[in-house]
Design an enzyme around this catalytic site. Sequence first.
Site, short mmCIF file in Angstrom:
data_model
loop_
_atom_site.label_atom_id
_atom_site.label_comp_id
_atom_site.label_asym_id
_atom_site.label_seq_id
_atom_site.Cartn_x
_atom_site.Cartn_y
_atom_site.Cartn_z
N LYS A 1 4.59 -32.86 -78.61
CA LYS A 1 4.57 -31.21 -78.76
C LYS A 1 3.62 -30.34 -79.46
O LYS A 1 3.42 -30.27 -80.38
CB LYS A 1 5.95 -30.43 -78.33
N HIS A 49 6.47 -37.05 -75.15
CA HIS A 49 7.15 -36.00 -75.22
C HIS A 49 6.53 -35.38 -76.72
O HIS A 49 7.23 -34.50 -77.35
CB HIS A 49 8.41 -36.63 -76.19
N HIS A 63 18.12 -28.48 -80.11
CA HIS A 63 17.39 -29.27 -79.76
C HIS A 63 16.18 -29.52 -80.78
O HIS A 63 15.17 -29.93 -80.92
CB HIS A 63 15.99 -28.67 -78.46
N LYS A 80 14.04 -31.78 -84.41
CA LYS A 80 13.95 -32.45 -84.12
C LYS A 80 13.62 -32.21 -86.33
O LYS A 80 11.76 -32.27 -85.89
CB LYS A 80 13.39 -33.54 -83.98
N ASP A 140 15.75 -34.21 -100.74
CA ASP A 140 15.63 -33.48 -101.72
C ASP A 140 15.61 -32.28 -101.91
O ASP A 140 15.23 -31.28 -101.53
CB ASP A 140 14.87 -34.26 -103.03
N ASP A 155 -8.87 -23.18 -82.01
CA ASP A 155 -9.63 -23.01 -82.75
C ASP A 155 -10.69 -24.33 -83.37
O ASP A 155 -11.27 -24.50 -84.70
CB ASP A 155 -10.21 -21.88 -82.99
#
Length: 317
Positions: free
Chosen positions: A24, A22, A194, A196, A201, A29
């Site tokens: 991404k 899952h 979508h 996350k 603080d 380079d």
Amino acid sequence: MRSYDPGTHPLGIRLNLFRRMHRKLLVIDGRIAFVGGINYSADHLLLGGPESKQDYAVEVHGPVVADIHAFVRAQEGAPGVDGDRTHAGVEQGGDARAMFVVRDNHAHRDDIEQAYREAIRGARQRIIIANAYFFPGHGFLHELRAAARRGVDVRLILQGEPDMPAVMMAARTLYRQLIGDGVRIHEYCTRPFHGKVAVVDDDWATVGSSNLDPLSLSLNLEANLVVRDRGFAAELADSLDRLWEHHCEPVTLEGLKRRPRWPVPQPVLYHVLRRFPRWAGLLPGHRPRVVTLAAPSRTPAPPRPLAATCVDKHAGG
């Protein structure tokens, strides 16, 4: 080009669906990396409209990129590369600290969850969590509620226009307890959410692929970046504040009374979802592999006669 965990699908059913990759991640380079929740798909790459998704990724420079690069190379099977670690680095040209944290089904089963919980336990002023799929474990919820009870401003931004309605309904079974302890919840209603991400603080933030649900916390392969930097935390918090103020609907106890209740009692649903990863682990085990895809063989097409047309764009052609 490589395929993660290919295999036969009896009757078109993938039995190892819940051990999916899952993450991404993108490395260019060995100098620039991107970590986040954005997929390469039409609904993620659209800039706006009801079919696009609200999502986040962070562009990374500095020593931690080498750690991300080594990890990605290890996942693709590069010889002599160790990617089975959790890393930290200091950004070049600044004093930001960044830690690359992964979740797998071996040595790093709960690293991302523990990073969240450590930050929540240490929170003194505010916690902002924006997450697409929210159904964490009892310990996580206990620490979130405890933070609100000791005076921390705890805010959750969750889905209000979900791509998977059942997931939203499950999250809503947690609302009453959270709100009762002082947690404030808003649902993002402009389009599917979508993201996350989280801010704690003034100097802790995370962006990544991990949801706060049983799949991400117990089964999926995930990757997050944890950043300790006041400027970065302020920028992400400002973005989330704009969502909170202008694109979300507040959830109240009075409003919850008017909503239809989940047909399954909350304790039963909670028990099933929290035990689900352990039950899923009883399915046929496998060792995920990465396979290089071969280019398909092609038979050269016979030559075709060519036709050319000259168009003068200045003549309206």
